[in-house]
Design an enzyme around this catalytic site. Structure first.
Site, PDB file in Angstrom:
ATOM      1  N   SER A  81       0.830  -1.197   0.000  1.00  0.00           N
ATOM      2  CA  SER A  81       0.000   0.000   0.000  1.00  0.00           C
ATOM      3  C   SER A  81       0.867   1.251   0.000  1.00  0.00           C
ATOM      4  O   SER A  81       1.973   1.250   0.564  1.00  0.00           O
ATOM      5  CB  SER A  81      -0.858  -0.029   1.267  1.00  0.00           C
ATOM      6  OG  SER A  81      -1.404   1.229   1.517  1.00  0.00           O
ATOM      7  N   TYR A 105      -1.857  -1.062  10.986  1.00  0.00           N
ATOM      8  CA  TYR A 105      -2.152  -1.608   9.651  1.00  0.00           C
ATOM      9  C   TYR A 105      -0.981  -1.342   8.701  1.00  0.00           C
ATOM     10  O   TYR A 105      -0.485  -2.236   8.024  1.00  0.00           O
ATOM     11  CB  TYR A 105      -3.451  -0.982   9.108  1.00  0.00           C
ATOM     12  CG  TYR A 105      -3.531  -1.003   7.605  1.00  0.00           C
ATOM     13  CD1 TYR A 105      -3.811  -2.186   6.927  1.00  0.00           C
ATOM     14  CD2 TYR A 105      -3.285   0.154   6.850  1.00  0.00           C
ATOM     15  CE1 TYR A 105      -3.842  -2.213   5.545  1.00  0.00           C
ATOM     16  CE2 TYR A 105      -3.314   0.136   5.479  1.00  0.00           C
ATOM     17  CZ  TYR A 105      -3.594  -1.050   4.829  1.00  0.00           C
ATOM     18  OH  TYR A 105      -3.610  -1.075   3.456  1.00  0.00           O
ATOM     19  N   LYS A 109       1.930  -3.828   6.592  1.00  0.00           N
ATOM     20  CA  LYS A 109       2.307  -3.784   5.168  1.00  0.00           C
ATOM     21  C   LYS A 109       3.820  -3.617   5.043  1.00  0.00           C
ATOM     22  O   LYS A 109       4.474  -4.303   4.252  1.00  0.00           O
ATOM     23  CB  LYS A 109       1.607  -2.625   4.446  1.00  0.00           C
ATOM     24  CG  LYS A 109       0.104  -2.805   4.292  1.00  0.00           C
ATOM     25  CD  LYS A 109      -0.238  -3.916   3.330  1.00  0.00           C
ATOM     26  CE  LYS A 109      -1.721  -4.136   3.176  1.00  0.00           C
ATOM     27  NZ  LYS A 109      -2.073  -5.388   2.511  1.00  0.00           N
TER      28      LYS A 109
HETATM   29  N1  UFG Z   1     -12.293  11.407   3.606  1.00  0.00           N
HETATM   30  C1  UFG Z   1     -13.310  12.270   3.986  1.00  0.00           C
HETATM   31  N2  UFG Z   1     -14.436  11.709   4.519  1.00  0.00           N
HETATM   32  C2  UFG Z   1     -14.597  10.374   4.706  1.00  0.00           C
HETATM   33  C3  UFG Z   1     -13.550   9.506   4.308  1.00  0.00           C
HETATM   34  C4  UFG Z   1     -12.405  10.058   3.766  1.00  0.00           C
HETATM   35  O1  UFG Z   1     -13.198  13.485   3.844  1.00  0.00           O
HETATM   36  O2  UFG Z   1     -15.645   9.938   5.225  1.00  0.00           O
HETATM   37  C5  UFG Z   1     -11.091  11.971   2.979  1.00  0.00           C
HETATM   38  C6  UFG Z   1      -9.825  11.712   3.763  1.00  0.00           C
HETATM   39  O3  UFG Z   1      -9.636  12.662   4.753  1.00  0.00           O
HETATM   40  C7  UFG Z   1      -8.770  11.734   2.647  1.00  0.00           C
HETATM   41  C8  UFG Z   1      -9.522  11.201   1.424  1.00  0.00           C
HETATM   42  O4  UFG Z   1     -10.897  11.364   1.718  1.00  0.00           O
HETATM   43  O5  UFG Z   1      -8.393  13.074   2.377  1.00  0.00           O
HETATM   44  C9  UFG Z   1      -9.246   9.741   1.156  1.00  0.00           C
HETATM   45  O6  UFG Z   1      -9.494   8.986   2.341  1.00  0.00           O
HETATM   46  P1  UFG Z   1      -9.638   7.402   2.320  1.00  0.00           P
HETATM   47  O7  UFG Z   1      -9.970   6.959   3.712  1.00  0.00           O
HETATM   48  O8  UFG Z   1     -10.565   6.972   1.241  1.00  0.00           O
HETATM   49  O9  UFG Z   1      -8.199   6.908   1.889  1.00  0.00           O
HETATM   50  P2  UFG Z   1      -6.780   7.147   2.585  1.00  0.00           P
HETATM   51  O10 UFG Z   1      -5.930   7.841   1.573  1.00  0.00           O
HETATM   52  O11 UFG Z   1      -6.881   7.758   3.901  1.00  0.00           O
HETATM   53  O12 UFG Z   1      -6.297   5.653   2.837  1.00  0.00           O
HETATM   54  C10 UFG Z   1      -6.192   4.750   1.770  1.00  0.00           C
HETATM   55  C11 UFG Z   1      -6.488   3.336   2.282  1.00  0.00           C
HETATM   56  C12 UFG Z   1      -5.468   2.886   3.230  1.00  0.00           C
HETATM   57  C13 UFG Z   1      -4.124   3.049   2.653  1.00  0.00           C
HETATM   58  C14 UFG Z   1      -3.897   4.451   2.151  1.00  0.00           C
HETATM   59  C15 UFG Z   1      -2.620   4.545   1.389  1.00  0.00           C
HETATM   60  O13 UFG Z   1      -7.736   3.296   2.908  1.00  0.00           O
HETATM   61  O14 UFG Z   1      -5.689   1.520   3.493  1.00  0.00           O
HETATM   62  O15 UFG Z   1      -4.933   4.820   1.247  1.00  0.00           O
HETATM   63  O16 UFG Z   1      -2.263   5.867   1.169  1.00  0.00           O
HETATM   64  F1  UFG Z   1      -3.201   2.772   3.585  1.00  0.00           F
END
Ligand code: UFG
Length: 306
Positions: A81, A105, A109
Site C-alpha cells: 500500500s 495496519y 504492510k
Molecule cells: N475522507 C473524507 N471523509 C470520509 C472519508 C475520507 O473526507 O468519510 C477523505 C480523507 O480525509 C482523505 C480522502 O478522503 O483526504 C481519502 O481517504 P480514504 O480513507 O478513502 O483513503 P486514505 O488515503 O486515507 O487511505 C487509503 C487506504 C489505506 C491506505 C492508504 C494509502 O484506505 O488503506 O490509502 O495511502 F493505507
C-alpha cells in the site's frame, strides 16, 4: 468453505493461519505463483486492536510463505500500500522514497515488505513483486462486483456511495484547511479494473523470458492527484445525486497530498492506468444503483432512496 467457480471447479476459503488447511490446498494443485491479497485493512481498527492486525496479517503471511517454500512455489505478488510512504515530503511518490508507517495496519504492510526483501536475500530463487496500491475505487463495469464494506465505511468513495443511495444523510469532509487546490485532501484514485490489470502485468513479469525478477516494488496509481471535493463533484455528475457535505476537522493520521509516480510500472511492467475519475464514478454508481445494499439485505432502520 468451498465456492464454485465459473469453470465448474471449486476454490476453498480458508484462514491462512490454518497451516493444515493451507497444506491441503497446496497438496491439491501445483501452484506456479501466488497473489497474496489476504489481510485486514481498516486503519482505525488497527489502532484499537493492533494484535489482531499483527496476528492476522503477519502470521498469515509467514505461514503462507513457509508453505509456498515447502512446496517449491517461490513466485509471489503481494498487495502492499501507499501507506508505506507515510506523509511524503514531496510528490509524486517514487518507489525509492523513504518508508515509514503511522499505524499498525501500515506497519503490517511495511513488515511484510521487509519479510519479502529478507526471504529474497536469503534465497535468490524467490521472485517477488510488491504492489503499492494508491486509492482503489470504482467497481466492475458489469455492476455485479463492487465494494461492500461492513459497518460504517472508512474510505471516501464507499461512504459517498452510501450517501447517494440514501443509506447515510451526508458525507463528513475531514479537513478543508490543507494547502491544496480547495483545502481538502488530495489522493491518487485508481479504478479497480486498472488495479486488477496491474496484477496480471506483475504475474507476467514474474514469468518473463525465464529471467529473475528478484524482489521488486511498483506503485499502482494514475499519477494524478484529486481532491475530496473534486471526487464528490465527479460522483454527483455520474449519479445525478446531490451529496450533502458536513465540513469537519482533519482526521488524525491523514496526509495532505499523496499521488504516485507511475513511470517504473509503465516501463518495467508495461502497465498504465487507462481510466480516470469519470469512469471510476460511473462504474461505482452502476454497482451502487443496482446493489444499494451491496451483497446484503436492507438494514430495517433505513431505506435506500433508489
Ligand atoms: N475522507 C473524507 N471523509 C470520509 C472519508 C475520507 O473526507 O468519510 C477523505 C480523507 O480525509 C482523505 C480522502 O478522503 O483526504 C481519502 O481517504 P480514504 O480513507 O478513502 O483513503 P486514505 O488515503 O486515507 O487511505 C487509503 C487506504 C489505506 C491506505 C492508504 C494509502 O484506505 O488503506 O490509502 O495511502 F493505507
Amino acid at each position: 468453505m468451498c465456492y464454485p467457480l465459473a469453470t465448474g471447479a471449486y476454490y476453498n476459503s480458508i484462514d491462512l493461519r490454518d497451516r493444515d488447511a493451507l497444506k491441503k490446498i497446496f497438496d491439491s494443485t501445483k501452484f506456479d505463483a501466488v497473489i497474496h491479497f489476504a489481510g485486514l485493512k481498516a486503519v482505525g481498527e488497527s489502532v484499537e486492536k493492533p494484535l489482531l492486525y499483527y496476528n492476522n496479517n503477519i502470521i498469515g503471511t509467514i505461514i503462507l510463505l513457509e508453505t509456498m517454500a515447502n512446496y517449491g512455489c517461490k513466485k509471489l505478488v503481494f498487495s502492499s500500500s501507499a501507506t508505506v510512504y507515510g506523509w511524503p515530503k514531496e510528490v509524486p511518490c517514487t518507489e525509492v522514497f523513504p518508508l515509514c508507517a503511522t499505524n499498525p495496519y501500515g506497519r503490517t504492510k511495511l513488515m511484510i515488505e521487509e519479510i519479502c526483501r529478507d526471504i529474497h536475500c536469503g534465497d535468490s530463487e524467490w521472485d517477488i513483486i510488491l504492489l503499492r496500491y494508491f486509492n482503489p475505487v470504482g467497481a466492475h463495469p458489469s455492476g455485479f462486483i463492487g465494494e461492500d464494506p461492513r459497518g460504517i465505511p472508512n474510505n471516501l468513495m464507499p461512504f459517498v456511495q452510501q450517501v447517494a443511495v440514501g443509506r447515510r444523510p451526508a458525507l463528513t469532509v475531514y479537513g478543508n484547511d490543507y494547502s491544496t487546490k480547495d483545502g481538502t485532501g488530495v489522493r491518487d484514485y485508481i479504478h479497480v479494473v486498472d488495479l486488477a490489470d496491474g496484477h496480471i502485468a506483475a504475474v507476467e513479469k514474474l514469468f518473463q523470458g525465464g529471467s529473475k525478477t528478484g524482489c521488486q516494488v511498483y506503485n499502482l496509481g494514475t499519477g494524478k492527484g484529486t481532491s475530496v471535493l473534486e471526487m464528490v463533484a465527479a460522483f454527483e455528475k455520474a449519479s445525478g445525486k446531490k451529496i450533502p457535505l458536513v465540513m469537519a476537522g482533519r482526521r488524525p493520521g491523514d496526509c495532505e497530498t499523496v499521488y504516485a509516480s507511475t513511470s517504473k510500472a509503465e516501463k518495467e511492467l508495461n502497465w498504465k492506468a487507462k481510466y480516470g475519475i469519470e469512469e471510476m464514478c460511473r462504474d461505482q454508481w452502476n454497482w451502487a444503483s443496482k446493489n444499494p445494499w451491496g451483497y446484503g439485505k436492507p438494514d430495517e432502520s433505513t431505506n435506500p432512496s433508489t
